[in-house]
Design a protein around this motif. Structure first.
Motif, short mmCIF file in Angstrom:
data_model
loop_
_atom_site.label_atom_id
_atom_site.label_comp_id
_atom_site.label_asym_id
_atom_site.label_seq_id
_atom_site.Cartn_x
_atom_site.Cartn_y
_atom_site.Cartn_z
N HIS A 94 0.87 -1.20 0.00
CA HIS A 94 0.00 0.00 0.00
C HIS A 94 0.90 1.24 0.00
CE1 HIS A 94 -2.96 -2.97 1.04
NE2 HIS A 94 -2.30 -3.27 2.15
N PRO A 95 1.43 1.60 -1.16
CA PRO A 95 2.46 2.66 -1.19
C PRO A 95 1.95 4.07 -0.88
CG PRO A 95 1.95 1.89 -3.41
CD PRO A 95 1.21 1.00 -2.48
N ASN A 96 0.64 4.30 -1.01
CA ASN A 96 0.13 5.67 -0.80
C ASN A 96 -0.99 5.75 0.22
OD1 ASN A 96 1.78 6.93 -2.81
ND2 ASN A 96 0.45 6.05 -4.37
N ILE A 97 -1.02 6.88 0.89
CA ILE A 97 -2.16 7.25 1.74
C ILE A 97 -2.93 8.29 0.92
CG2 ILE A 97 -2.85 8.34 3.90
CD1 ILE A 97 -0.08 7.47 5.02
N THR A 98 -4.22 8.10 0.78
CA THR A 98 -4.98 9.05 -0.07
C THR A 98 -6.22 9.57 0.65
OG1 THR A 98 -6.24 7.27 -1.08
CG2 THR A 98 -4.27 7.96 -2.25
N TYR A 99 -6.61 10.74 0.23
CA TYR A 99 -7.89 11.30 0.68
C TYR A 99 -8.60 11.85 -0.55
CZ TYR A 99 -11.36 13.90 3.32
OH TYR A 99 -12.56 14.37 3.81
N VAL A 100 -9.78 11.32 -0.80
CA VAL A 100 -10.57 11.76 -1.95
C VAL A 100 -11.71 12.64 -1.42
CG1 VAL A 100 -11.99 11.04 -3.91
CG2 VAL A 100 -10.01 9.67 -3.24
N ILE A 101 -11.69 13.89 -1.85
CA ILE A 101 -12.73 14.84 -1.41
C ILE A 101 -13.98 14.62 -2.27
CG2 ILE A 101 -13.33 17.29 -1.18
CD1 ILE A 101 -10.23 17.81 -1.04
N GLU A 102 -15.08 14.32 -1.59
CA GLU A 102 -16.31 14.03 -2.33
C GLU A 102 -17.34 15.15 -2.25
OE1 GLU A 102 -16.89 10.38 -0.33
OE2 GLU A 102 -15.38 9.38 -1.55
N SER A 103 -17.37 15.86 -1.13
CA SER A 103 -18.30 16.99 -1.03
C SER A 103 -17.78 18.00 -0.02
CB SER A 103 -19.70 16.52 -0.61
OG SER A 103 -19.66 16.04 0.71
N ALA A 104 -18.24 19.22 -0.16
CA ALA A 104 -17.80 20.29 0.75
C ALA A 104 -18.97 21.20 1.08
CB ALA A 104 -16.67 21.08 0.10
N GLU A 105 -18.99 21.64 2.33
CA GLU A 105 -20.04 22.57 2.78
C GLU A 105 -19.34 23.82 3.32
OE1 GLU A 105 -23.13 22.86 6.51
OE2 GLU A 105 -22.15 20.95 6.10
N VAL A 106 -19.76 24.97 2.85
CA VAL A 106 -19.11 26.22 3.29
C VAL A 106 -19.64 26.58 4.68
CG1 VAL A 106 -18.69 28.65 2.76
CG2 VAL A 106 -18.89 26.99 0.90
N LEU A 107 -18.73 26.66 5.66
CA LEU A 107 -19.12 27.03 7.02
C LEU A 107 -18.96 28.53 7.24
CD1 LEU A 107 -17.30 24.17 8.99
CD2 LEU A 107 -19.70 24.25 8.34
N ASN A 108 -17.97 29.09 6.57
CA ASN A 108 -17.68 30.51 6.75
C ASN A 108 -16.92 31.01 5.51
OD1 ASN A 108 -17.35 32.98 7.87
ND2 ASN A 108 -15.98 32.32 9.53
N GLU A 109 -17.18 32.24 5.16
CA GLU A 109 -16.52 32.80 3.98
C GLU A 109 -16.20 34.26 4.24
OE1 GLU A 109 -18.68 32.05 0.35
OE2 GLU A 109 -17.63 33.65 -0.70
N LYS A 110 -14.95 34.65 3.97
CA LYS A 110 -14.55 36.05 4.15
C LYS A 110 -13.81 36.49 2.90
CE LYS A 110 -13.75 35.96 9.12
NZ LYS A 110 -12.69 35.82 10.12
N ARG A 111 -14.01 37.74 2.53
CA ARG A 111 -13.28 38.30 1.37
C ARG A 111 -12.59 39.58 1.83
NH1 ARG A 111 -14.25 35.31 -3.71
NH2 ARG A 111 -16.09 34.09 -3.27
N LYS A 112 -11.32 39.68 1.48
CA LYS A 112 -10.55 40.90 1.80
C LYS A 112 -9.78 41.26 0.55
CE LYS A 112 -7.82 40.94 5.56
NZ LYS A 112 -7.23 40.45 6.80
N GLY A 113 -10.40 42.06 -0.31
CA GLY A 113 -9.76 42.36 -1.60
C GLY A 113 -9.66 41.08 -2.42
N GLU A 114 -8.43 40.79 -2.84
CA GLU A 114 -8.21 39.58 -3.65
C GLU A 114 -8.24 38.31 -2.82
OE1 GLU A 114 -5.60 39.57 -7.59
OE2 GLU A 114 -4.49 40.19 -5.82
N LEU A 115 -8.03 38.50 -1.51
CA LEU A 115 -7.92 37.33 -0.63
C LEU A 115 -9.28 36.77 -0.25
CD1 LEU A 115 -6.05 35.53 1.18
CD2 LEU A 115 -6.30 37.26 2.95
#
Lengths: 188, 114
Positions: A94-115
């Motif tokens: 088992h040469p690799n450890i993997t994580y496959v992202i299947e879904s995401a939920e936005v908990l918080n979002e901030k915008r500061k100019g381009e950031l």
């Protein structure tokens, strides 16, 4: 002619409303910590990742992160050999450890100019030692222009992934759970 | 007979401890970590500017550098635990010596009838 102009307008407008996801190649470090009663082991590993991301619709995040077991270091070569051996992570099978992202939920979002700073609850499948299990964790994603940074902290239980180890070692010199800290960066 | 076995056991452990101590101390003093594991330790450095302020990356996070760095002298190993083992071994030998002298004197007193 008018129909074509209207169609073109709608096409352009829809393009603005939903920018196409971009592919981001990530590279980074993975800190792992085993805090057992008799020994504390701190290690480092390098990993790569590929995510598909639209900063205007981050919940559509998908991707895969891979860490080669051969690159895991604990600061002691003998211990590293044990880590890769059949008794522990069995790197040859088992040469690799993997994580496959299947879904995401936005908990918080901030915008500061381009950031852009997004806190996401990510669900996916974590594979270690050839055993795959669902894993949910909170990820911080930062974006600035075409640069991205991903960080996360989570824990895994060795027993969940059938990592038994040498007799009597798990729970005494190696922790039953391993804390993992992820820090990756990349460009689209 | 059992008493003799106990004495040999204590003597063996004490001499073993003393030997480990001598070997470990020698390694430590001569800076020859022959018997030590060449352990590295994870070091984390928070980057700072000349005024001691944290340097931030493009995402406004502090820049942190991490690496596994070899320690000097390497630990843990006999070079580190050796001196402690030596002290214990030495103390054990001293106790045994005192015990042997006391035993010899008491036997002498019994034989002479004093």
């Amino acid at each position: 002619m008018r129909i074509w102009i209207v169609a073109l307008f709608i096409f352009c407008f829809s393009g603005i409303a939903h920018a196409a996801p971009v592919n981001v190649q990530l590279k980074g470090s993975f800190d792992f910590l085993s805090d057992a009663p008799m020994e504390k082991i701190e290690g480092l590993a390098k990993g790569t990742g590929q995510i598909s991301l639209d900063v205007d619709n981050v919940s559509q995040l998908k991707g895969t992160v891979t860490v080669p077991v051969a690159g895991m270091e604990t600061g002691n070569e003998t211990r590293d050999e044990h880590l890769r051996s059949e008794t522990w992570l069995n790197a040859s099978a088992h040469p690799n450890i993997t994580y496959v992202i299947e879904s995401a939920e936005v908990l918080n979002e901030k915008r500061k100019g381009e950031l852009g700073i997004f806190k996401l609850r990510v669900k996916g499948t974590f594979t270690l030692h050839g055993v795959s299990k669902p894993l949910e964790t909170v990820v911080t994603l930062k974006s600035k222009a075409n640069k991205y940074k991903v960080s996360a902290d989570f824990q895994i239980a060795l027993a969940d992934y059938e990592v038994v180890g040498a007799s009597g070692i798990v729970g005494s010199k190696v922790g039953k759970t391993i804390s993992i800290k992820v820090n990756m960066r990349g460009k689209s | 007979m059992r008493g003799l076995q106990s004495i040999f056991l204590v003597l063996g452990l004490t001499l073993g401890g003393a030997a480990l101590g001598i070997l470990g101390s020698w390694n430590y003093l001569m800076e020859q970590p022959l018997l030590a594991t060449k352990e590295k330790q994870k070091v984390t450095i928070n980057a700072q500017d000349e005024d001691g302020q944290p340097i931030l990356d493009e995402f406004e996070d502090p820049v942190v550098c991490q690496a596994l760095v070899p320690l000097d002298p390497p630990v843990p190993g006999l070079d580190v635990y050796g001196p402690a083992a030596g002290i214990l071994g030495g103390a054990g030998l001293a106790s045994l010596g005192i015990f042997a002298v006391l035993l010899w004197r008491s036997r002498k007193m019994v034989v002479s009838g004093d």
